[in-house]
Design a protein around this motif. Structure first.
Motif, mmCIF file in Angstrom:
data_model
loop_
_atom_site.group_PDB
_atom_site.id
_atom_site.type_symbol
_atom_site.label_atom_id
_atom_site.label_comp_id
_atom_site.label_asym_id
_atom_site.label_seq_id
_atom_site.Cartn_x
_atom_site.Cartn_y
_atom_site.Cartn_z
ATOM 1 N N GLU A 374 0.740 -1.289 0.200
ATOM 2 C CA GLU A 374 -0.009 -0.068 0.173
ATOM 3 C C GLU A 374 0.886 1.392 0.002
ATOM 4 O O GLU A 374 0.524 2.345 -0.508
ATOM 5 C CB GLU A 374 -0.955 -0.061 1.309
ATOM 6 C CG GLU A 374 -2.145 -1.112 1.291
ATOM 7 C CD GLU A 374 -2.756 -1.017 -0.329
ATOM 8 O OE1 GLU A 374 -3.267 -0.104 -0.296
ATOM 9 O OE2 GLU A 374 -3.062 -1.984 -0.919
ATOM 10 N N LYS A 377 2.099 1.895 -3.519
ATOM 11 C CA LYS A 377 1.222 2.111 -4.233
ATOM 12 C C LYS A 377 0.659 3.703 -4.323
ATOM 13 O O LYS A 377 0.624 4.401 -5.087
ATOM 14 C CB LYS A 377 -0.116 1.254 -3.957
ATOM 15 C CG LYS A 377 -0.412 -0.054 -4.502
ATOM 16 C CD LYS A 377 -1.577 -0.706 -4.128
ATOM 17 C CE LYS A 377 -1.673 -2.084 -4.722
ATOM 18 N NZ LYS A 377 -2.951 -2.813 -4.214
ATOM 19 N N GLU A 378 0.779 4.266 -3.110
ATOM 20 C CA GLU A 378 0.717 5.583 -2.473
ATOM 21 C C GLU A 378 1.872 6.361 -3.132
ATOM 22 O O GLU A 378 1.613 7.457 -3.884
ATOM 23 C CB GLU A 378 0.597 5.900 -1.187
ATOM 24 C CG GLU A 378 0.436 7.239 -0.805
ATOM 25 C CD GLU A 378 -0.989 7.917 -1.436
ATOM 26 O OE1 GLU A 378 -1.151 8.940 -1.725
ATOM 27 O OE2 GLU A 378 -1.852 7.128 -1.607
ATOM 28 N N LYS A 381 1.563 6.534 -6.879
ATOM 29 C CA LYS A 381 0.209 6.740 -7.355
ATOM 30 C C LYS A 381 0.125 7.426 -8.938
ATOM 31 O O LYS A 381 -0.798 7.234 -9.903
ATOM 32 C CB LYS A 381 -0.618 7.532 -6.486
ATOM 33 C CG LYS A 381 -2.011 7.828 -6.754
ATOM 34 C CD LYS A 381 -2.873 8.629 -5.756
ATOM 35 C CE LYS A 381 -4.279 8.814 -6.044
ATOM 36 N NZ LYS A 381 -4.923 9.527 -4.593
ATOM 37 N N ARG A 384 1.510 5.029 -11.672
ATOM 38 C CA ARG A 384 0.715 4.150 -11.781
ATOM 39 C C ARG A 384 -0.728 4.493 -12.650
ATOM 40 O O ARG A 384 -1.051 3.715 -13.483
ATOM 41 C CB ARG A 384 0.310 3.468 -10.733
ATOM 42 C CG ARG A 384 1.523 2.692 -9.978
ATOM 43 C CD ARG A 384 1.272 1.612 -8.810
ATOM 44 N NE ARG A 384 0.741 0.397 -8.938
ATOM 45 C CZ ARG A 384 -0.631 0.011 -8.773
ATOM 46 N NH1 ARG A 384 -1.346 0.968 -8.192
ATOM 47 N NH2 ARG A 384 -0.638 -1.142 -9.150
ATOM 48 N N GLN A 385 -1.139 5.753 -12.248
ATOM 49 C CA GLN A 385 -2.364 6.071 -13.105
ATOM 50 C C GLN A 385 -2.080 6.469 -14.511
ATOM 51 O O GLN A 385 -2.752 6.141 -15.419
ATOM 52 C CB GLN A 385 -3.033 7.192 -12.172
ATOM 53 C CG GLN A 385 -3.477 6.964 -10.977
ATOM 54 C CD GLN A 385 -4.381 8.108 -10.178
ATOM 55 O OE1 GLN A 385 -3.907 9.250 -10.365
ATOM 56 N NE2 GLN A 385 -5.000 7.965 -9.390
ATOM 57 N N ALA A 390 -3.331 1.486 -12.240
ATOM 58 C CA ALA A 390 -4.173 1.739 -11.123
ATOM 59 C C ALA A 390 -5.384 2.157 -11.547
ATOM 60 O O ALA A 390 -5.798 2.451 -12.822
ATOM 61 C CB ALA A 390 -3.497 3.006 -10.045
#
Length: 390
Positions: A374, A377-378, A381, A384-385, A390
């Motif tokens: 997690e 992922k943050e 972010k 990944r977007q 994501a």
């Protein structure tokens, strides 16, 4: 050998720049390092290395690593003076592969190198820069033989290097093996625990390092006018400097979800750290450094790409795994390159001879290294977007 005593005296680093330079000169018979711009970064690096937690053998290996770059710098500087006409030659529209480590950069680089329209810097020529001899002469070349012996010993100690990186003395190597002649390089903080050097390096303008790198390419390709094919994952961190030196470069950036690539990077680098630190290698510390560095590098790359639309072609790791030749065709079409039947045939033969090994499919997670999925992922972010993870 100056700081290495046969009687078991510990290797020291701080304050030994002059000793190292004298030893490099003794080994090569050369004294001109081509300026003193490397003094500051080497001093900062040396000041960190005494606290890097080396094993006794690892300290000797690290010292030899530094001496290798110093002798290469001496050899290159001598070569620049011997090849004045080659030093004037422009490097036109090189094809450069970059991207987060473990996203297919090595495989793509090796595959593209099968196209005879390209030349690249072979591993042994990165260690002993010189005009590339005819290939039939390599086996009898003393520099080739020495580079092979050193690489064979490294692979014997850490076979993961061959498995994961495909290292071979006679095939194209990444730019990371030439750039450290200036001692401004991500190679050092990725393999050694040198936090002060790492902070200093990240704040530098690396243009001068790439200018010297370009001169090394001119030297190696002194008798070869083919287009250059280059690869360095951390060009993503220094993309502006790359474009400062190669403004018309054709850049390919490979992408992979950091949730997969970051743990895989750590698995790869752990082998290098164990070579230098033994069982004292701090694997969670490696993870923390690489997770943070690559978030910075990819963010910097995206900002530069936005300012140079069309100059960077994006390749998804998953697409490349599924259809390597198809991705090559897309790259060539984007940059207006011609894929000849000869080149495609050579690429297909290379793929057949180098199937993707099952062990490289192993999946690691941040939790394997004491960190959080997690949290990763943050941190990633935005990346990944932007690239569909994501």
């Amino acid at each position: 050998m100056g700081t290495v005593a046969d009687a078991g005296e510990a290797v020291r680093f701080t304050g030994t720049r002059q000793e190292l330079c004298e030893e490099a000169s003794r080994r090569t018979g050369l004294t001109d390092f081509g300026g003193t711009d490397f003094h500051e970064p080497l001093d900062i690096l040396l000041n960190d290395l005494d606290g890097a937690g080396f094993s006794s053998g690892g300290a000797i290996g690290a010292r030899e690593c530094l001496l290798g770059f110093l002798t290469a710098r001496l050899r290159a500087t001598d070569g620049f003076k011997r090849q004045p006409e080659a030093m004037k030659r422009p490097i036109v529209r090189p094809l450069i592969v970059m991207g987060i480590v473990r996203s297919g950069t090595t495989a793509l680089h090796k595959l593209l190198s099968m196209d005879p329209q390209f030349q690249g810097a072979e591993h042994w020529l990165c260690t002993a820069p010189q005009p590339r001899p005819a290939r039939a002469e390599w086996e009898g070349n003393a520099d080739f033989q020495q580079a092979k012996a050193i690489l064979d010993a490294m692979i014997a100690q850490a076979p993961e290097m061959l498995e994961d990186h495909g290292m071979a003395v006679d095939t194209v190597e990444e730019s990371l093996n030439l750039l450290p002649q200036s001692f401004r390089s991500n190679m050092f903080p990725s393999q050694f625990v040198v936090p002060n050097y790492d902070r200093w390096y990240r704040a530098q303008d690396d243009t001068a390092s790439y200018e010297r790198f370009a001169d090394n390419l001119r030297l190696i390709g002194a008798h070869d006018d083919r287009r250059w094919l280059l690869k360095n994952p951390t060009d993503a961190f220094s993309l502006q400097e790359v474009l400062n030196v190669f403004p018309d470069a054709m850049v390919v950036q490979t992408h992979r979800d950091p949730l997969q690539s970051i743990p895989s990077i750590v698995n790869l680098l752990a082998a290098a750290h164990r070579m230098f630190r033994g069982e004292n290698a701090d694997i969670p510390g490696i993870y923390a450094r690489e997770e943070e560095f690559w978030a910075l590098a990819l963010g910097r790359a995206d900002a530069i790409k936005d300012a140079h639309p069309g100059q960077v072609f994006d390749v998804q790791f998953g697409d490349f795994v599924k259809n390597q030749i198809g991705v090559v065709e897309q790259i060539y079409a984007h940059f207006g390159l011609k894929l000849s039947a000869e080149a495609e045939s050579a690429m297909r033969a290379w793929l057949e001879a180098n199937p993707r090994r099952s062990t490289t499919m192993q999946r690691f997670t941040p939790e394997d290294y004491g960190h959080s999925s997690e949290g990763l992922k943050e941190l990633y972010k935005a990346y990944r977007q932007r690239y569909g993870y994501a």
